[in-house]
Design an enzyme around this catalytic site. Structure first.
Site, PDB file in Angstrom:
ATOM      1  CD1 TRP A 133      44.572 -23.391  25.689  1.00 51.58           C
ATOM      2  CD2 TRP A 133      44.948 -22.896  23.542  1.00 51.58           C
ATOM      3  NE1 TRP A 133      45.002 -24.539  25.059  1.00 51.58           N
ATOM      4  CE2 TRP A 133      45.235 -24.265  23.746  1.00 51.58           C
ATOM      5  CE3 TRP A 133      45.123 -22.362  22.265  1.00 51.58           C
ATOM      6  CZ2 TRP A 133      45.687 -25.102  22.715  1.00 51.58           C
ATOM      7  CZ3 TRP A 133      45.566 -23.190  21.242  1.00 51.58           C
ATOM      8  CH2 TRP A 133      45.844 -24.542  21.479  1.00 51.58           C
TER       9      TRP A 133
ATOM     10  CG  ASP B  85      39.004 -19.749  23.360  1.00 52.15           C
ATOM     11  OD1 ASP B  85      38.173 -20.654  23.140  1.00 52.15           O
ATOM     12  OD2 ASP B  85      40.236 -19.890  23.180  1.00 52.15           O
TER      13      ASP B  85
ATOM     14  CE  LYS C 268      39.677 -28.037  22.952  1.00 50.60           C
ATOM     15  NZ  LYS C 268      40.865 -28.873  23.169  1.00 50.60           N
TER      16      LYS C 268
HETATM   17  N1  PMP Z   1      41.276 -22.232  22.648  1.00 53.10           N
HETATM   18  C1  PMP Z   1      41.299 -23.175  23.599  1.00 53.10           C
HETATM   19  C2  PMP Z   1      40.860 -22.823  24.978  1.00 53.10           C
HETATM   20  C3  PMP Z   1      41.715 -24.468  23.286  1.00 53.10           C
HETATM   21  O1  PMP Z   1      41.738 -25.408  24.229  1.00 53.10           O
HETATM   22  C4  PMP Z   1      42.103 -24.771  21.965  1.00 53.10           C
HETATM   23  C5  PMP Z   1      42.526 -26.160  21.538  1.00 53.10           C
HETATM   24  N2  PMP Z   1      42.962 -26.992  22.495  1.00 53.10           N
HETATM   25  C6  PMP Z   1      42.080 -23.752  21.019  1.00 53.10           C
HETATM   26  C7  PMP Z   1      41.649 -22.498  21.380  1.00 53.10           C
HETATM   27  C8  PMP Z   1      42.527 -23.981  19.600  1.00 53.10           C
HETATM   28  O2  PMP Z   1      41.630 -24.758  18.944  1.00 53.10           O
HETATM   29  P1  PMP Z   1      42.004 -25.437  17.529  1.00 53.10           P
HETATM   30  O3  PMP Z   1      43.049 -26.447  17.795  1.00 53.10           O
HETATM   31  O4  PMP Z   1      40.695 -26.011  17.086  1.00 53.10           O
HETATM   32  O5  PMP Z   1      42.459 -24.330  16.646  1.00 53.10           O
END
Ligand code: PMP
Length: 361
Positions: free
Chosen positions: A102, A172, A196
């Site tokens: 991520w 994030d 989540k």
């Molecule tokens: N950052 C993290 C740490 C994530 O776990 C996720 C999704 N699993 C995201 C960003 C992206 O989120 P989205 O799918 O809502 O765009």
């Protein structure tokens, strides 16, 4: 049909109490004769939902007055672009930590908007550690420092935020917001998608220090990507994702009722410690992450015999333990232990893992 324990990484299990509440008020939300998603978004009824959810989040996280809370769309990934578009115009560089998939995605997106300075990376050890602070390269001129508080795929979590370097900190917290208390005043921006620990997919929460709304974005930044415009319009620049926002409002109330974020922290500590202790005493299961940065929220583990992965998943599913398949980049299994997953789910998982090991090792 009974409900199962859902270990999925997100969209994740919702509290049953929230689902029942949604069911009960589906046809008639608070006497309006309409469901929450049929309410006009600019009417006083939906405004109540919006107002209460912001107040509840402020209370849960002790958000200081000089921070705005925005309920946006586009998921965590849109924030990978919004952050640099709004903070890095005319900046010399932006500083990024690379501790997993991520943070990699966030970093790659930022590269579209300027120079990205890599502070540290744990790519070389396959994202099983956070590089020691002594090895970090910190450019004083960076517009901000971005890091991923919890890496959902690799199961790495910062034990504490990287504060104290004088940087504007952007975090994030998509997978661990509301799972432990922290000091918001140390941050410039915190963002998290809701699916989540905070509700269903469709809404993304951004907590932003007020003075940052004055920063000039890149000139071509679309209206929908401007924090300032969203703040001016109290997150009603366009039609917000009312259903997802409503679900978030219920989850926030549920979180308060459970005892708030400190209670969630206690529970996630207990749930994850139990599972790691079981994995560590076993020769059959293995988690490769260094102990000091193991995630309390996402626990990846591999089987000593990967040829048994399918069998493990098949039998687990049959036992009501759903979505344990690991991410394709890491392989094996992953148990996500979000707030709504009860401790009894971890007990059931450990019991199943014991049985599976005894049967197949
Ligand atoms: N950052 C993290 C740490 C994530 O776990 C996720 C999704 N699993 C995201 C960003 C992206 O989120 P989205 O799918 O809502 O765009």
């Amino acid at each position: 049909m009974t409900r199962v324990y859902n270990f999925g990484a997100g969209p994740a299990q919702l509290p049953e109490a929230v689902l029942l509440e949604m069911r009960d008020e589906l046809l008639n939300w608070r006497g309006t004769g309409m469901s929450a998603m049929e309410l006009p978004h600019r009417g006083s009824d939906f405004e109540k939902i919006a107002h209460e959810s912001e107040q509840d989040l402020r209370e849960l996280l002790a958000i200081p007055k000089n921070y705005r809370v925005l309920f946006l769309q586009g998921g965590g990934r849109s924030q990978f672009a919004m952050v640099p578009m709004n903070l890095a115009y005319q900046a010399i560089c932006m500083a990024y930590m690379d501790t997993g998939v991520w943070s990699q995605f966030a970093l790659q997106e930022a590269q579209r908007y300027g120079n990205v300075h890599l502070v540290a990376s744990s790519a070389d050890n396959h994202y099983t550690d956070i590089p020691p602070q002594s090895s970090w390269s910190l450019p004083k001129e960076a517009a901000y420092l971005h890091y991923t508080d919890n890496e959902t795929i690799h199961g790495i979590e910062f034990p504490a935020p990287p504060t104290g370097y004088g940087f504007l900190l952007v975090s994030d917290m998509s997978s661990n917001l509301l799972t432990r208390p922290f000091d918001i005043s140390q941050f410039g921006i915190i963002y998290a998608c809701a699916q989540k620990n905070m509700g269903a997919a469709g809404v993304t929460v951004v907590i932003i220090r007020e003075d940052l709304l004055q920063r000039e974005p890149f000139p071509y930044t679309p209206s929908m990507f401007r924090y300032g415009l969203h703040a001016e319009n109290n997150s009603f620049l366009n039609t917000p994702p009312t259903l997802a926002w409503y679900i978030t409002s219920l989850v926030l109330k549920w979180t308060k009722k459970q005892g708030g974020v400190s209670k969630m922290a206690e529970q996630s500590q207990r749930k994850s410690a139990k599972l790691y202790a079981f994995i560590d005493q076993s020769d059959f299961y293995h988690n490769p992450v260094e102990a000091h940065c193991r995630s309390r929220i996402n626990v990846p583990f591999i089987l000593a015999k990967p040829e048994l992965d399918q069998q493990f998943l098949k039998e687990a599913t049959k036992m009501g333990l759903a979505n344990l398949k690991g991410h394709r980049l890491v392989g094996g299994m992953r148990a996500s232990l979000y707030n709504a997953l009860p401790e009894s789910a971890v007990d059931a998982l450990i019991e199943f893992m014991q049985y599976f090991e005894a049967s197949y090792a």
